[in-house]
Design an enzyme around this catalytic site. Structure first.
Site, PDB file in Angstrom:
ATOM      1  N   TYR A 176       0.904  -1.260   0.138  1.00 34.37           N
ATOM      2  CA  TYR A 176      -0.021  -0.171   0.036  1.00 34.37           C
ATOM      3  C   TYR A 176       0.728   1.300   0.038  1.00 34.37           C
ATOM      4  CZ  TYR A 176      -3.634  -3.387   0.523  1.00 34.37           C
ATOM      5  OH  TYR A 176      -4.234  -4.804   0.354  1.00 34.37           O
ATOM      6  N   ARG A 228       4.009  -1.576  10.889  1.00 36.56           N
ATOM      7  CA  ARG A 228       4.176  -2.920  10.008  1.00 36.56           C
ATOM      8  C   ARG A 228       4.703  -2.863   8.755  1.00 36.56           C
ATOM      9  NH1 ARG A 228      -0.638  -7.316   8.641  1.00 36.56           N
ATOM     10  NH2 ARG A 228       0.611  -8.980   9.833  1.00 36.56           N
TER      11      ARG A 228
HETATM   12  C1  LIG Z   1      -9.278 -11.540   5.643  1.00 40.71           C
HETATM   13  C2  LIG Z   1      -8.130 -11.036   5.958  1.00 40.71           C
HETATM   14  C3  LIG Z   1      -7.897  -9.685   6.084  1.00 40.71           C
HETATM   15  C4  LIG Z   1      -6.609  -9.181   6.044  1.00 40.71           C
HETATM   16  N1  LIG Z   1      -6.416  -7.748   6.307  1.00 40.71           N
HETATM   17  C5  LIG Z   1      -5.379  -7.139   6.688  1.00 40.71           C
HETATM   18  C6  LIG Z   1      -5.415  -5.703   6.769  1.00 40.71           C
HETATM   19  O1  LIG Z   1      -6.317  -5.054   7.006  1.00 40.71           O
HETATM   20  N2  LIG Z   1      -4.068  -5.264   7.117  1.00 40.71           N
HETATM   21  C7  LIG Z   1      -2.837  -6.013   7.348  1.00 40.71           C
HETATM   22  O2  LIG Z   1      -1.970  -5.466   7.586  1.00 40.71           O
HETATM   23  N3  LIG Z   1      -3.047  -7.260   7.130  1.00 40.71           N
HETATM   24  C8  LIG Z   1      -4.050  -7.843   6.616  1.00 40.71           C
HETATM   25  N4  LIG Z   1      -4.340  -9.196   6.438  1.00 40.71           N
HETATM   26  C9  LIG Z   1      -2.975 -10.085   6.706  1.00 40.71           C
HETATM   27  C10 LIG Z   1      -2.956 -10.599   8.309  1.00 40.71           C
HETATM   28  O3  LIG Z   1      -2.957  -9.520   9.116  1.00 40.71           O
HETATM   29  C11 LIG Z   1      -1.744 -11.670   8.258  1.00 40.71           C
HETATM   30  O4  LIG Z   1      -0.643 -10.997   8.169  1.00 40.71           O
HETATM   31  C12 LIG Z   1      -1.904 -12.736   7.331  1.00 40.71           C
HETATM   32  O5  LIG Z   1      -3.172 -13.332   7.220  1.00 40.71           O
HETATM   33  C13 LIG Z   1      -1.066 -13.914   7.975  1.00 40.71           C
HETATM   34  O6  LIG Z   1      -1.368 -14.400   9.269  1.00 40.71           O
HETATM   35  P1  LIG Z   1      -2.314 -15.892   9.582  1.00 40.71           P
HETATM   36  O7  LIG Z   1      -1.584 -16.829   8.759  1.00 40.71           O
HETATM   37  O8  LIG Z   1      -2.107 -15.911  10.999  1.00 40.71           O
HETATM   38  O9  LIG Z   1      -3.622 -15.308   8.935  1.00 40.71           O
HETATM   39  C14 LIG Z   1      -5.408 -10.003   6.071  1.00 40.71           C
HETATM   40  C15 LIG Z   1      -5.716 -11.184   6.299  1.00 40.71           C
HETATM   41  C16 LIG Z   1      -6.869 -12.012   6.043  1.00 40.71           C
HETATM   42  C17 LIG Z   1      -6.724 -13.571   6.238  1.00 40.71           C
END
Ligand SMILES: Cc1cc2nc3c(=O)[nH]c(=O)nc-3n(C[C@H](O)[C@H](O)[C@H](O)COP(=O)(O)O)c2cc1C
Length: 374
Positions: A176, A228
């Protein structure tokens, strides 16, 4: 509790003084469920409250700091004072359950869908579209609009303070706008905002400085400021692991409360830029040392997954998808019921899991995104 998991339940005090009751963080996740006018919806607040009883800290979905930064359908806004009551509703929903609440502040830059922003005017560091068919060519931001966006990150921080959040997370990850200024792919400028790697750092660091300035001016209470970032980009040119080490050296000098490394796989290894076969997160942790706490994340589901990650020396571990699948993850580990943790989406449990419909539909219709959805 099985004593081997005790390390996950030690409290942790961030540099600003806010104490987290344990080491587990809910990762920021967009849920596509806010109202058309940018306010949070009731179902969204309930979804967060359902997941805020166990973890030490919840980072919200990203929220746009200016109207032209809106990146998702059903994203909530933080770009005007009128939205403070809505922001407050979400902060209260999280805090009432016992977790610290952190608002993720964001501008989508060239990644925004044109139909979501005023006049379809998509902006970025340079007029270079994202890779892939049909991506809009963004308009290169002029100096005064760059300054206005930096101020907008500060204004949104002020609103977060007024709304009762415990902190903000600057979203410098996932391609972004903030990352677009740091990336040699999207930033081809030759003024003070681009050119050398140091100049590509100007915009991210100016946002950190502005956010910190606003915090100092607007509250005497401890207030979390995290950042982040994504350690590498697949594009050429693109951010390499070597570039990221320069970024984190600069961020580590900014008195931040944490650096949050955005990864889909906690254990992923660098693709280019360093001659090091360790996981990216281990390289980053070594470089940061004790200067600022690190949050690691990525495909951690079971209690043993999280314990193994924590054992690398990373102080805080975030989970995203797993906390959608299992809102009681922390409570189950605390009660010695780690064998009862669900690690796959159960398609019949939307109501019980309190997942708003737009997010649920996205999950069950995207094969391979969540375990249990093939
Ligand atoms: C449904 C969904 C929405 C996400 N939205 C964001 C977000 O708004 N901002 C962000 O930094 N990362 C976002 N991510 C990334 C997550 O914060 C995370 O880094 C990623 O899912 C890996 O972690 P996990 O395997 O525990 O899900 C999103 C991930 C998912 C699954």
């Amino acid at each position: 509790m099985n004593s081997k998991f005790k390390a996950l339940f030690e409290s942790f005090t961030l540099p600003c003084g806010v104490e987290l009751k344990n080491r587990i963080v809910m990762a920021p996740m967009t849920n596509f469920s806010s109202n058309e006018d940018g306010t949070v919806s009731d179902s969204e607040v309930k979804y967060y409250a359902r997941r805020s009883g166990g973890v030490g800290m919840v980072v919200t979905a990203c929220t746009y700091v200016t109207a032209n930064g809106k990146g998702f359908n059903g994203e909530f806004g933080a770009d005007s004072d009128e939205l403070v009551p809505s922001l407050r509703q979400l902060a209260i929903g999280i805090k009432e359950q016992g977790a610290k609440s952190v608002l993720q502040i964001f501008h989508g830059g060239r990644q925004v869908p044109p139909q979501l922003v005023p006049n379809g005017d998509v902006v970025s560091a340079s007029a270079i579209p994202s890779e892939g068919a049909g991506k809009p060519v963004p308009r290169e931001l002029p100096e005064e609009e760059i300054e206005a966006i930096i101020k907008a990150f500060g204004e949104t921080t002020r609103r977060a303070i007024e709304a009762g959040y415990d902190g903000v997370e600057i979203h410098g990850a996932n391609g972004y706008l903030i990352q677009q200024f740091f990336s040699p792919h999207s930033n081809r400028r030759d003024d003070r905002w681009g050119g050398s790697i140091e100049k590509r750092l100007t915009f991210p660091l100016a946002i950190v400085d502005e956010v910190k300035r606003i915090v100092a001016e607007n509250t005497n209470e401890p207030f979390i400021v995290g950042y982040r970032f994504s350690p590498e980009e697949p594009e050429t040119p693109g951010i390499t692991m070597a570039d990221t080490l320069v970024l984190i050296d600069a961020l580590a000098d900014k008195n931040l409360d944490y650096l949050h490394v955005s990864l889909n796989d906690f254990w992923s290894k660098p693709k280019r830029g360093v001659d090091d076969s360790r996981a990216r997160i281990e390289i980053i942790q070594e470089r940061v040392g004790s200067k600022v706490p690190v949050i690691g994340v990525g495909s951690l589901y079971s209690a043993d997954d999280v314990l193994r990650a924590k054992e690398t020396g990373i102080p805080l571990i975030a989970m995203g998808r797993e906390l959608i699948i299992e809102p009681d993850w922390v409570q189950k580990v605390a009660e010695g019921k780690e064998d009862e943790i669900a690690t796959k989406i159960d398609k019949g449990k939307q109501q019980e899991l309190m997942v708003p419909d737009p997010l649920w539909q996205a999950i069950i219709h995207t094969p391979g995104w969540f375990p249990g959805i093939e």
